[in-house]
Design an enzyme around this catalytic site. Sequence first.
Site, PDB file in Angstrom:
ATOM      1  CE  LYS A 105       0.225  -1.491   4.382  1.00 30.48           C
ATOM      2  NZ  LYS A 105       0.004  -2.476   5.344  1.00 30.48           N
ATOM      3  N   GLY A 134      -6.377  -6.224   3.709  1.00 33.04           N
ATOM      4  CA  GLY A 134      -5.713  -8.006   3.373  1.00 33.04           C
ATOM      5  C   GLY A 134      -6.658  -8.893   3.181  1.00 33.04           C
ATOM      6  N   GLY A 187       1.519  -9.528  19.261  1.00 33.30           N
ATOM      7  CA  GLY A 187       2.708  -9.047  17.722  1.00 33.30           C
ATOM      8  C   GLY A 187       1.637  -8.048  16.381  1.00 33.30           C
ATOM      9  CD  GLU A 190       5.806  -3.978  12.209  1.00 37.06           C
ATOM     10  OE1 GLU A 190       6.956  -4.494  12.882  1.00 37.06           O
ATOM     11  OE2 GLU A 190       5.193  -4.533  11.966  1.00 37.06           O
ATOM     12  CE  LYS A 205      -3.568  -1.230   5.538  1.00 35.76           C
ATOM     13  NZ  LYS A 205      -4.126  -1.664   6.880  1.00 35.76           N
ATOM     14  N   GLY A 302      -2.745  -9.951   8.594  1.00 35.13           N
ATOM     15  CA  GLY A 302      -2.535 -12.098   8.995  1.00 35.13           C
ATOM     16  C   GLY A 302      -2.328 -12.697   7.925  1.00 35.13           C
TER      17      GLY A 302
HETATM   18  N1  LIG Z   1       1.886  -8.724   7.311  1.00 32.95           N
HETATM   19  C1  LIG Z   1       0.104  -8.629   7.186  1.00 32.95           C
HETATM   20  O1  LIG Z   1      -0.705  -8.888   7.813  1.00 32.95           O
HETATM   21  C2  LIG Z   1       0.479  -8.073   5.559  1.00 32.95           C
HETATM   22  C3  LIG Z   1      -0.866  -7.091   5.248  1.00 32.95           C
HETATM   23  C4  LIG Z   1      -1.102  -6.482   4.308  1.00 32.95           C
HETATM   24  C5  LIG Z   1      -0.902  -6.091   3.443  1.00 32.95           C
HETATM   25  N2  LIG Z   1       0.958  -6.404   3.433  1.00 32.95           N
HETATM   26  C6  LIG Z   1       1.808  -6.667   2.974  1.00 32.95           C
HETATM   27  O2  LIG Z   1       2.940  -7.215   2.323  1.00 32.95           O
HETATM   28  C7  LIG Z   1       4.353  -6.678   2.782  1.00 32.95           C
HETATM   29  C8  LIG Z   1       4.917  -7.168   2.842  1.00 32.95           C
HETATM   30  O3  LIG Z   1       4.608  -7.408   4.152  1.00 32.95           O
HETATM   31  P1  LIG Z   1       5.685  -8.621   4.992  1.00 32.95           P
HETATM   32  O4  LIG Z   1       4.593  -8.748   6.953  1.00 32.95           O
HETATM   33  O5  LIG Z   1       4.928  -9.752   4.642  1.00 32.95           O
HETATM   34  O6  LIG Z   1       6.966  -8.170   5.307  1.00 32.95           O
HETATM   35  P2  LIG Z   1       8.260  -8.578   6.221  1.00 32.95           P
HETATM   36  O7  LIG Z   1       7.468 -10.388   7.055  1.00 32.95           O
HETATM   37  O8  LIG Z   1       9.117  -8.050   6.782  1.00 32.95           O
HETATM   38  O9  LIG Z   1       8.262  -9.436   5.098  1.00 32.95           O
HETATM   39  C9  LIG Z   1       9.484  -8.621   4.181  1.00 32.95           C
HETATM   40  C10 LIG Z   1       9.980  -9.799   2.868  1.00 32.95           C
HETATM   41  O10 LIG Z   1      11.235  -8.907   2.107  1.00 32.95           O
HETATM   42  C11 LIG Z   1      12.626  -9.017   2.101  1.00 32.95           C
HETATM   43  N3  LIG Z   1      13.208  -8.554   2.644  1.00 32.95           N
HETATM   44  C12 LIG Z   1      13.443  -7.191   2.539  1.00 32.95           C
HETATM   45  N4  LIG Z   1      14.632  -6.488   1.539  1.00 32.95           N
HETATM   46  C13 LIG Z   1      14.717  -7.063   0.625  1.00 32.95           C
HETATM   47  C14 LIG Z   1      15.599  -7.005  -0.550  1.00 32.95           C
HETATM   48  N5  LIG Z   1      16.701  -6.016  -0.696  1.00 32.95           N
HETATM   49  N6  LIG Z   1      15.303  -7.882  -1.260  1.00 32.95           N
HETATM   50  C15 LIG Z   1      15.262  -8.811  -1.080  1.00 32.95           C
HETATM   51  N7  LIG Z   1      14.113  -9.040  -0.134  1.00 32.95           N
HETATM   52  C16 LIG Z   1      14.186  -7.853   0.109  1.00 32.95           C
HETATM   53  C17 LIG Z   1      12.699 -10.105   2.969  1.00 32.95           C
HETATM   54  O11 LIG Z   1      13.706 -10.855   3.792  1.00 32.95           O
HETATM   55  P3  LIG Z   1      14.110 -11.831   4.322  1.00 32.95           P
HETATM   56  O12 LIG Z   1      13.531 -12.449   4.637  1.00 32.95           O
HETATM   57  O13 LIG Z   1      15.268 -12.696   4.108  1.00 32.95           O
HETATM   58  O14 LIG Z   1      14.559 -10.748   5.745  1.00 32.95           O
HETATM   59  C18 LIG Z   1      11.582 -10.487   3.607  1.00 32.95           C
HETATM   60  O15 LIG Z   1      11.400 -11.545   3.318  1.00 32.95           O
HETATM   61  C19 LIG Z   1       4.213  -5.062   2.681  1.00 32.95           C
HETATM   62  O16 LIG Z   1       3.806  -4.279   1.578  1.00 32.95           O
HETATM   63  C20 LIG Z   1       2.882  -4.965   3.064  1.00 32.95           C
HETATM   64  O17 LIG Z   1       2.481  -3.495   4.148  1.00 32.95           O
HETATM   65  C21 LIG Z   1       1.642  -7.114   5.130  1.00 32.95           C
END
Ligand SMILES: NC(=O)c1ccc[n+]([C@@H]2O[C@H](COP(=O)([O-])OP(=O)(O)OC[C@H]3O[C@@H](n4cnc5c(N)ncnc54)[C@H](OP(=O)(O)O)[C@@H]3O)[C@@H](O)[C@H]2O)c1
Length: 434
Positions: A105, A134, A187, A190, A205, A302
Site C-alpha cells: 500500500k 488484507g 504481535g 510493531e 490505504k 495476517g
Molecule cells: N503482514 C500482513 O499481514 C500484511 C497485510 C497486508 C499487506 N501487507 C503488505 O505486504 C508486504 C509484505 O509484508 P510482510 O508483513 O510480509 O513483511 P515482512 O514480513 O517484513 O517481509 C518482508 C520480506 O522482504 C524481504 N526483503 C527485504 N528487503 C529485501 C531486499 N532488498 N531484497 C529482497 N528481499 C527483501 C525480507 O527478506 P528476509 O526474510 O530475508 O528478511 C522478507 O522476506 C508489505 O507491503 C505489507 O504492507 C502485509
Amino acid sequence: MAALRIGIAGLGVVGGALLRLLLLDNQRFADAGVDVAVTAISARNRRRDRGVDVSGVAWFDDPVALARSPDVDCVVELIGGADGPARAAVSAAIAAGKHVVTANKAMLAEHGAALARAAEEKGVSLLFEAAVAGGIPVIRAVREGAAVSRITEIAGVLNGTCNYILSEMAAKGLGYPEALEGAQRLGYAEADPRFDVGGIDAAHKLVVLGLVGFGVETALADVSVEGIEAVAREDILCADALGYAIRLIAIGRRTEEGLEMRVHPALVAASHPIARTEGADNIILLQSDPGGSLLLMGPGAGPGPTASAVSADIIDVARGVRGPVMRAPAPKIAPATLLPADRQMSRCYLRLSLQDAPGAIAGVAQALADHAISIDSLMQPSVGEHPGQDVAASVVITTHLAPVGEVRKAVAAIAARPFSRARPQLIRIEDFEG
Ligand SMILES: NC(=O)c1ccc[n+]([C@@H]2O[C@H](COP(=O)([O-])OP(=O)(O)OC[C@H]3O[C@@H](n4cnc5c(N)ncnc54)[C@H](OP(=O)(O)O)[C@@H]3O)[C@@H](O)[C@H]2O)c1
C-alpha cells in the site's frame, strides 16, 4: 497452456505464506482452473528457513534481477516500502512486460498512478487486492462490483492495530499505553508503532482507495491525518455513556465543496457495524449510486487472509483477466480537489477539564457562541477527575454540525482561558448511514 511462472520477491509474513501455499498446496490453484508454478524467489537472507523446501526454485539476491528473469511471467512483490527494492522490482517487471501482483500500500499510495500508467502502456496487469484491508476483497468491490456506479463514499476501519487497541481500551478499561503494550506483546503492533497508531497506514490505504474508487491522485501530505495516541480512557468511557464507541476511521467522501480525505479517531454510534468491529478486524462502507450501500468486513491482515487475497490476483493473471489498473483507465486519473480539514463539517465531542469556579461553564458557552457553534448536549461525567487538584469539573460537550476549523478555534480559546485546567480534547462524531 504452459504454467504461469511466478517470481516472489519477499518471503516474510505474507510472501512465506504464499510460497507455502503455492508449493505445498498447489492443487488449490488447479481447482480454480489455473496452472501456476513458482520459478524464482528473492529475500534478504538466503539461509532463513521458509517452512518449505525451496531447493528446486531459482534464488535471486536482487529482486530486480528476479523481475527481469526470462523464467518469470508474473512478479509478486511482497517486500514492502514505498521506494527501495520493492519499487525497483515492480518498475523493472513492468518495463520487462511482466504482470505484477503486490500487497504494497505504501508504494501504491506514493506511486500508484504512475505505476498504473506504466502497466497500461505495457499492456500488463498490476493487481493489488491485498494492499487494502488484507483478506477483504474491497478493491474488487470498488473496481468491478461498483464499476458503473458513482462512488460517493468509502469509509471504515482500515487499521487492525488501532482497532485492537481501541477495542481493548473499551473492553478492559485500559489506558492507551497499556493497550498498546498488549498489542505489541501479541504481535499486532510493531516495536515502532507510529505508522499504525499515527494513522499513516490507514491514510496509505485511503489514498489507494481514492485512486481506485474516485479516480483521483491524492498526495499523502494532503490527507488530514490524526492518530489515536491522544485518545484517553476517559474518552472511551464518556463516549460509551453517550452511546458511542471510538474508532480510527478513514473516510473518502464526495461533498458539494470537494472531496474529503481524512483519517482520525471518531465517535461512532455504538449500534453501527463500524463501532461493532472488534479486535484486529477491518470494515469498509461503500456508498455508490445506483449501487447503494455495501458493507464489507473481515480480517484486515495476517498471513493467511493476505496470502489468500494475493492468490486471487495471481489466479486473475493466470486466467488472462485484463482491464484498467484502477476503475478508469490511467490517463483519466486526475489530481484530487480536496476540501481542507478546517472547512469540513462535523459534529464534535469536547472533553474539558475546568476549574470548579463560577463562570467557567459560561466562559465555555461564550467561546463556542463566538464561533457560531451550537451545543447539542452537555454532561458532567464522573470520570476524568483529578483528586487533590482544583479541577472538579470534567465537562463533556457535543456540538451540532459546525466547520471543524471553527470548533478548533473555539477549543483554542477555551484552552487559553484561566479556568481551563488541561488541554481540551476534541474528537469528531461521525454519523454514518445505516
Ligand atoms: N503482514 C500482513 O499481514 C500484511 C497485510 C497486508 C499487506 N501487507 C503488505 O505486504 C508486504 C509484505 O509484508 P510482510 O508483513 O510480509 O513483511 P515482512 O514480513 O517484513 O517481509 C518482508 C520480506 O522482504 C524481504 N526483503 C527485504 N528487503 C529485501 C531486499 N532488498 N531484497 C529482497 N528481499 C527483501 C525480507 O527478506 P528476509 O526474510 O530475508 O528478511 C522478507 O522476506 C508489505 O507491503 C505489507 O504492507 C502485509
